[in-house]
Design a protein around this motif. Sequence first.
Motif, mmCIF file in Angstrom:
data_model
loop_
_atom_site.group_PDB
_atom_site.id
_atom_site.type_symbol
_atom_site.label_atom_id
_atom_site.label_comp_id
_atom_site.label_asym_id
_atom_site.label_seq_id
_atom_site.Cartn_x
_atom_site.Cartn_y
_atom_site.Cartn_z
ATOM 1 N N LYS A 120 0.835 -1.190 0.000
ATOM 2 C CA LYS A 120 0.000 0.000 0.000
ATOM 3 C C LYS A 120 0.875 1.247 0.000
ATOM 4 O O LYS A 120 2.033 1.148 0.382
ATOM 5 N N ASP A 151 -4.317 5.841 5.656
ATOM 6 C CA ASP A 151 -3.191 5.036 6.140
ATOM 7 C C ASP A 151 -3.663 3.805 6.922
ATOM 8 O O ASP A 151 -3.059 2.740 6.826
ATOM 9 N N LYS A 197 -1.906 -10.795 10.543
ATOM 10 C CA LYS A 197 -1.733 -10.833 12.002
ATOM 11 C C LYS A 197 -2.518 -12.019 12.566
ATOM 12 O O LYS A 197 -3.638 -12.294 12.138
ATOM 13 N N ARG A 236 8.248 9.462 8.874
ATOM 14 C CA ARG A 236 7.413 9.186 7.694
ATOM 15 C C ARG A 236 6.434 10.332 7.420
ATOM 16 O O ARG A 236 5.448 10.159 6.697
ATOM 17 N N HIS A 290 -0.941 -5.848 5.602
ATOM 18 C CA HIS A 290 -0.268 -6.731 6.550
ATOM 19 C C HIS A 290 -1.127 -7.052 7.766
ATOM 20 O O HIS A 290 -0.870 -8.012 8.473
ATOM 21 N N PHE A 307 -7.482 1.313 16.727
ATOM 22 C CA PHE A 307 -6.036 1.258 16.468
ATOM 23 C C PHE A 307 -5.414 2.478 17.124
ATOM 24 O O PHE A 307 -5.855 3.602 16.880
ATOM 25 N N GLU A 367 -1.488 4.216 18.313
ATOM 26 C CA GLU A 367 -0.024 4.122 18.421
ATOM 27 C C GLU A 367 0.429 5.195 19.393
ATOM 28 O O GLU A 367 -0.133 6.295 19.417
ATOM 29 N N LYS A 379 -2.503 8.337 15.875
ATOM 30 C CA LYS A 379 -1.067 8.304 16.186
ATOM 31 C C LYS A 379 -0.810 9.221 17.363
ATOM 32 O O LYS A 379 -1.613 10.120 17.638
ATOM 33 N N ARG A 390 -0.291 2.007 22.819
ATOM 34 C CA ARG A 390 -0.258 1.298 21.532
ATOM 35 C C ARG A 390 -1.119 0.042 21.657
ATOM 36 O O ARG A 390 -0.863 -0.807 22.511
ATOM 37 N N HIS A 432 -6.540 -1.293 6.802
ATOM 38 C CA HIS A 432 -6.400 -2.255 7.902
ATOM 39 C C HIS A 432 -7.716 -2.444 8.677
ATOM 40 O O HIS A 432 -8.162 -3.564 8.904
HETATM 41 C C1 BG6 Z 1 1.250 0.848 8.266
HETATM 42 C C2 BG6 Z 1 1.033 2.319 8.391
HETATM 43 O O1 BG6 Z 1 0.454 0.313 7.261
HETATM 44 O O2 BG6 Z 1 0.910 0.234 9.508
HETATM 45 C C3 BG6 Z 1 1.827 2.903 9.542
HETATM 46 O O3 BG6 Z 1 1.444 2.935 7.182
HETATM 47 C C4 BG6 Z 1 1.540 2.154 10.819
HETATM 48 O O4 BG6 Z 1 1.517 4.264 9.709
HETATM 49 C C5 BG6 Z 1 1.697 0.664 10.599
HETATM 50 O O5 BG6 Z 1 2.463 2.599 11.800
HETATM 51 C C6 BG6 Z 1 1.244 -0.113 11.819
HETATM 52 O O6 BG6 Z 1 1.553 -1.463 11.656
HETATM 53 P P1 BG6 Z 1 1.803 -2.388 12.923
HETATM 54 O O7 BG6 Z 1 1.917 -3.734 12.351
HETATM 55 O O8 BG6 Z 1 3.058 -1.893 13.559
HETATM 56 O O9 BG6 Z 1 0.626 -2.187 13.815
#
Ligand code: BG6
Length: 513
Positions: free
Chosen positions: A176, A263, A210, A251, A206, A242, A244, A364, A369, A268
């Motif tokens: 992506k 994003d 998980k 980035r 991704h 979600f 963080e 974010k 997290r 996701h």
């Molecule tokens: C990515 C985003 O797809 O996923 C990032 O571009 C994000 O901004 C990341 O930090 C989070 O992935 P994970 O696996 O660390 O939760």
Amino acid sequence: PPKAENGSPSEIILDEFDDLTALSNSINDDSTVSITVVGASGDLAKKKIFPALFALYYEDCLPKHFTIFGYARSKMTDAELRNMVSKTLTCRIDKRENCSEKMEEFLKRCFYHSGQYDSEEHFIDLDKKLKQHEGSRVSNRLFYLSIPPNIFLDVVKCASKSASSVNGWTRVIVEKPFGRDSESSAALTRGLKQYLVEDQIFRIDHYLGKELVENLSVLRFSNLVFEPLWSRQYIRNVQIIFSEDFGTEGRGGYFDGYGIIRDIMQNHLLQILALFAMETPISLEAEDIRNEKVKVLRSMKPLQLEDVVIGQYKSHTKGGTTYPGYTDDKTVPKDSVTPTFAAAALFINNARWDGVPFLMKAGKALHTRRTEIRVQFRHVPGNLYKGSFGTDLDRATNELVIRVQPDEAIYLKINNKIPGLGMRLDRSNLNLHYAARYSKEIPDAYERLLLDAIEGERRLFIRSDELDAAWSLFTPLLKEFEEKRIAPELYPYGSRGPVGAHYLAAKYNVRWG
Ligand code: BG6
Ligand code: NDP
């Protein structure tokens, strides 16, 4: 376009394979797999792709004959690539074990080729090198596009014309972002399909790799106690969260062109929602699962402005440390209105989910997290014990929490009598805590996805019609935000996010978990 793959999608029935070694053996001994990581000098390649490939190698999941090539413009020798890669390899399988011997063996299978992304000549050179390693075996080739999206098509064009396999399969993993709205995504798909057929394109999200996201269907469809409750009749709301605890560090340049909705939410979180809400697929075949996911996405109402709250983090000082705001990043314009936080209420207009709010929250630079799915059930009708909870009746409802990360767990909040002579009720957790239950490390999402791509298993990759449906839900809203330049609500770095998210939830009688 190059040849479509021979045969049907992988016929492997996954639950027959508790031993992963067997999976790798399903690639014939007479064939070889060449994996080219395009953009090998970059962040994702170092951080995720090479370590995932090593973990697969360590677990004997890669085919007997394989070669890994890094490809990028940076000048590097094979030794320099190996040195770069070696710094990020870890012994994740068993931290007490010494993997150095395996690492050495793995690194010997890694090579590098420097070239431009739009040069057919350079890809012809790559092809020659790949052939030297493949010898007379059937060659299967996997290209991982770990590069910025503006050069995807150049690479696909050159790789398909000059470096695709002549006697085996050629597959391309695309990272992506897949465009930034319906139009650009459709243009990317059209562009890719000039050189590849859909079966060759592995669009990665991704989050689908998980462990707990993969387990969603198992939880639902293999336990009698959940599936009958999985509808508007028993579920009050679903929250997909979600967060963080760090900002866009490093980035910001990429992020400012996309924002948190593109994003995280459009891909996701929406993928999780689709898996969560889909009807029972006919089988576990990729097409059957993806058909059901598309149906969910197509049953949804495009997002409305009044059902979305956006935020952006600002600088905050705590304990003598100052955490930078989003616009303090030098690669971000000072007047940026790009959201780093969003909360949204979504609805699925079908018989199962009519009227049930699906609340998403992504941000974010928040206080913690975590990624979680929280399912809040309805009140027990005529609850005999409602008096035992005081006035807060919401506390009496059951809640199922699927903690995707960190510290993976699935727990169900139930009501229980506090032991003793009186009648007082308490909420307790029936808890499946992965670290306590399973001693083995959970694989990284990229390991599973790379293995699936090698095996031709498409279940966890995004089909083009899914992608179109996902963009249709978000594109009108994103355009409105941008045209009106709607200012996000500021929230301090490390906080719980903008208060607007609570008002949005309250509008639908929801309290964030
Ligand atoms: C990515 C985003 O797809 O996923 C990032 O571009 C994000 O901004 C990341 O930090 C989070 O992935 P994970 O696996 O660390 O939760
Ligand atoms: P990078 O910015 O690190 O780029 C990867 C490589 O591409 C660079 O090393 C560089 O190699 C080449 N490159 C960078 N910019 C350009 C350019 N403008 N023109 C031509 N080549 C360029 O990206 P990441 O590794 O961070 O990400 C790769 C892909 O994965 C992107 O699509 C990204 O959106 C996606 N992604 C990344 C995540 C992450 O955590 N990093 C998470 C999820 C997705 P060289 O100069 O040697 O040719």
